[in-house]
Design a protein around this motif. Structure first.
Motif, PDB file in Angstrom:
ATOM      1  N   PRO A  32       0.797  -1.239   0.000  1.00  0.00           N
ATOM      2  CA  PRO A  32       0.000   0.000   0.000  1.00  0.00           C
ATOM      3  C   PRO A  32       0.824   1.281   0.000  1.00  0.00           C
ATOM      4  CG  PRO A  32      -0.941  -1.605   1.512  1.00  0.00           C
ATOM      5  CD  PRO A  32       0.353  -2.188   1.040  1.00  0.00           C
ATOM      6  N   VAL A  33       1.899   1.346   0.798  1.00  0.00           N
ATOM      7  CA  VAL A  33       2.710   2.564   0.851  1.00  0.00           C
ATOM      8  C   VAL A  33       3.392   2.820  -0.492  1.00  0.00           C
ATOM      9  CG1 VAL A  33       4.764   3.625   1.855  1.00  0.00           C
ATOM     10  CG2 VAL A  33       3.075   2.528   3.331  1.00  0.00           C
ATOM     11  N   LEU A  34       3.882   1.767  -1.114  1.00  0.00           N
ATOM     12  CA  LEU A  34       4.506   1.896  -2.427  1.00  0.00           C
ATOM     13  C   LEU A  34       3.485   2.370  -3.450  1.00  0.00           C
ATOM     14  CD1 LEU A  34       6.889   1.520  -4.331  1.00  0.00           C
ATOM     15  CD2 LEU A  34       6.286  -0.908  -4.492  1.00  0.00           C
ATOM     16  N   LEU A  35       2.291   1.814  -3.390  1.00  0.00           N
ATOM     17  CA  LEU A  35       1.214   2.213  -4.297  1.00  0.00           C
ATOM     18  C   LEU A  35       0.874   3.694  -4.125  1.00  0.00           C
ATOM     19  CD1 LEU A  35      -0.980   1.500  -6.358  1.00  0.00           C
ATOM     20  CD2 LEU A  35      -2.458   0.836  -4.443  1.00  0.00           C
ATOM     21  N   ILE A  36       0.820   4.149  -2.875  1.00  0.00           N
ATOM     22  CA  ILE A  36       0.498   5.552  -2.593  1.00  0.00           C
ATOM     23  C   ILE A  36       1.574   6.472  -3.160  1.00  0.00           C
ATOM     24  CG2 ILE A  36       0.300   7.282  -0.752  1.00  0.00           C
ATOM     25  CD1 ILE A  36      -1.056   5.069   0.934  1.00  0.00           C
ATOM     26  N   ILE A  37       2.849   6.135  -2.939  1.00  0.00           N
ATOM     27  CA  ILE A  37       3.939   6.972  -3.433  1.00  0.00           C
ATOM     28  C   ILE A  37       3.895   7.060  -4.960  1.00  0.00           C
ATOM     29  CG2 ILE A  37       6.447   7.106  -3.741  1.00  0.00           C
ATOM     30  CD1 ILE A  37       6.738   6.036  -0.901  1.00  0.00           C
ATOM     31  N   ILE A  38       3.701   5.920  -5.620  1.00  0.00           N
ATOM     32  CA  ILE A  38       3.652   5.913  -7.081  1.00  0.00           C
ATOM     33  C   ILE A  38       2.439   6.695  -7.587  1.00  0.00           C
ATOM     34  CG2 ILE A  38       3.296   4.441  -9.107  1.00  0.00           C
ATOM     35  CD1 ILE A  38       5.026   2.322  -7.739  1.00  0.00           C
ATOM     36  N   ALA A  39       1.279   6.509  -6.948  1.00  0.00           N
ATOM     37  CA  ALA A  39       0.059   7.190  -7.380  1.00  0.00           C
ATOM     38  C   ALA A  39       0.170   8.702  -7.203  1.00  0.00           C
ATOM     39  CB  ALA A  39      -1.142   6.651  -6.604  1.00  0.00           C
ATOM     40  N   VAL A  40       0.636   9.146  -6.039  1.00  0.00           N
ATOM     41  CA  VAL A  40       0.771  10.584  -5.786  1.00  0.00           C
ATOM     42  C   VAL A  40       1.775  11.208  -6.748  1.00  0.00           C
ATOM     43  CG1 VAL A  40       1.549  12.314  -4.111  1.00  0.00           C
ATOM     44  CG2 VAL A  40       0.079  10.432  -3.358  1.00  0.00           C
ATOM     45  N   THR A  41       2.891  10.511  -6.979  1.00  0.00           N
ATOM     46  CA  THR A  41       3.909  11.018  -7.897  1.00  0.00           C
ATOM     47  C   THR A  41       3.351  11.127  -9.312  1.00  0.00           C
ATOM     48  OG1 THR A  41       5.669  10.002  -6.573  1.00  0.00           O
ATOM     49  CG2 THR A  41       6.232  10.649  -8.811  1.00  0.00           C
ATOM     50  N   ALA A  42       2.591  10.124  -9.734  1.00  0.00           N
ATOM     51  CA  ALA A  42       2.012  10.131 -11.073  1.00  0.00           C
ATOM     52  C   ALA A  42       1.001  11.273 -11.234  1.00  0.00           C
ATOM     53  CB  ALA A  42       1.339   8.790 -11.356  1.00  0.00           C
ATOM     54  N   ILE A  43       0.163  11.468 -10.226  1.00  0.00           N
ATOM     55  CA  ILE A  43      -0.849  12.532 -10.289  1.00  0.00           C
ATOM     56  C   ILE A  43      -0.188  13.909 -10.290  1.00  0.00           C
ATOM     57  CG2 ILE A  43      -2.735  13.641  -9.011  1.00  0.00           C
ATOM     58  CD1 ILE A  43      -3.475  10.785  -8.005  1.00  0.00           C
ATOM     59  N   PHE A  44       0.763  14.096  -9.394  1.00  0.00           N
ATOM     60  CA  PHE A  44       1.482  15.367  -9.279  1.00  0.00           C
ATOM     61  C   PHE A  44       2.232  15.669 -10.582  1.00  0.00           C
ATOM     62  CE2 PHE A  44       4.393  18.359  -7.069  1.00  0.00           C
ATOM     63  CZ  PHE A  44       3.500  18.976  -6.223  1.00  0.00           C
ATOM     64  N   SER A  45       2.894  14.652 -11.128  1.00  0.00           N
ATOM     65  CA  SER A  45       3.658  14.834 -12.368  1.00  0.00           C
ATOM     66  C   SER A  45       2.732  15.144 -13.534  1.00  0.00           C
ATOM     67  CB  SER A  45       4.469  13.569 -12.682  1.00  0.00           C
ATOM     68  OG  SER A  45       5.465  13.345 -11.712  1.00  0.00           O
ATOM     69  N   TYR A  46       1.609  14.432 -13.621  1.00  0.00           N
ATOM     70  CA  TYR A  46       0.650  14.650 -14.714  1.00  0.00           C
ATOM     71  C   TYR A  46       0.114  16.070 -14.693  1.00  0.00           C
ATOM     72  CZ  TYR A  46      -3.297  13.932 -17.837  1.00  0.00           C
ATOM     73  OH  TYR A  46      -4.192  14.029 -18.876  1.00  0.00           O
ATOM     74  N   ARG A  47      -0.146  16.583 -13.492  1.00  0.00           N
ATOM     75  CA  ARG A  47      -0.593  17.978 -13.372  1.00  0.00           C
ATOM     76  C   ARG A  47       0.492  18.919 -13.905  1.00  0.00           C
ATOM     77  NH1 ARG A  47      -3.291  21.308  -9.489  1.00  0.00           N
ATOM     78  NH2 ARG A  47      -3.139  23.451 -10.291  1.00  0.00           N
ATOM     79  N   GLY A  48       1.737  18.621 -13.577  1.00  0.00           N
ATOM     80  CA  GLY A  48       2.843  19.458 -14.020  1.00  0.00           C
ATOM     81  C   GLY A  48       3.061  19.434 -15.519  1.00  0.00           C
ATOM     82  N   PHE A  49       2.712  18.318 -16.183  1.00  0.00           N
ATOM     83  CA  PHE A  49       2.886  18.223 -17.627  1.00  0.00           C
ATOM     84  C   PHE A  49       2.072  19.280 -18.369  1.00  0.00           C
ATOM     85  CE2 PHE A  49       3.586  13.354 -17.166  1.00  0.00           C
ATOM     86  CZ  PHE A  49       4.900  13.574 -16.776  1.00  0.00           C
ATOM     87  N   SER A  50       0.897  19.594 -17.831  1.00  0.00           N
ATOM     88  CA  SER A  50      -0.009  20.490 -18.552  1.00  0.00           C
ATOM     89  C   SER A  50      -0.176  21.865 -17.900  1.00  0.00           C
ATOM     90  CB  SER A  50      -1.399  19.838 -18.668  1.00  0.00           C
ATOM     91  OG  SER A  50      -1.923  19.530 -17.384  1.00  0.00           O
TER      92      SER A  50
END
Length: 212
Positions: free
Chosen positions: A3-21
């Motif tokens: 779960p902790v690994l999933l949270i880190i990957i998910a938050v990073t992906a969401i944060f990064s995706y926001r930054g892309f646009s």
């Protein structure tokens, strides 16, 4: 997936995706020497949740996905989180140290944290295999030493856009924090501890002699 690994990957992906646009969002949270020296120290952490593009994001998260379970298995969730964020901060601190007078220096990426986890995993499982480019398998410890030496080369030549300083700082963080948490490695795995320390010592010798 833990779960902790999933949270880190998910938050990073969401944060990064926001930054892309969203360029304003990206600039607000990236690692930027001028802003950090002006007091925006939170950037030293938030920059680890931004990435330059999808390739950068996917490569880092895949590496984390493969190596984080080794650290979690040996140390547990809390100590894994300590290593992850400790390595992220260590990478940012080393970048700040080496680029402190370059007010325009910018960087993003979870590489420092991911490399810290990778080096922690190498200490626990030095004879495991790393799939270089997912094709060529080499022992973890060979990859670890080679990567650190390549990072020193990259810091000296500065011919690419890779944040070698953050990578190196993250490796140092993962190495040091793991040994602090499991000091028995110093005598149970002495050869590997020494081998991984050699590039770190070399870095500081080069820095002190003005060759970086």
């Amino acid at each position: 997936m833990h779960p902790v690994l999933l949270i880190i990957i998910a938050v990073t992906a969401i944060f990064s995706y926001r930054g892309f646009s969203d360029q304003a969002f990206f600039r607000k949270y990236e690692f930027h020497i001028g802003s950090i020296r002006a007091g925006e120290h939170l950037r030293m952490i938030t920059s680890g949740f931004l990435h330059a593009d999808f390739t950068h994001l996917i490569f880092n998260m895949l590496t984390l996905f493969f190596f984080a379970p080794v650290v979690i298995t040996y140390l547990g969730t809390i100590h894994f989180v300590i290593i992850y964020f400790g390595s992220l901060i260590s990478g940012s601190l080393l970048s700040l140290y080496f680029h402190k007078n370059d007010y325009y220096y910018r960087a993003v990426g979870a590489s420092g944290a991911v490399i810290g986890v990778l080096y922690s995993a190498i200490l626990f499982d030095p004879d495991g295999k790393v799939g270089l480019y997912f094709v060529i398998e080499i022992p973890n410890y060979i990859f670890g030493i080679g990567y650190l030496l390549y990072s020193i080369y990259g810091m000296r030549t500065r011919t690419d856009n890779i944040g070698h300083t953050a990578h190196f700082g993250g490796a140092i963080g993962g190495y040091a924090i793991t040994l602090a948490q499991v000091p028995s490695m110093l005598y149970e795995n002495t050869l590997m501890v020494i081998l991984l320390a050699i590039p770190i010592i070399l870095l500081f010798i080069l820095e002190k002699s003005g060759k970086l």
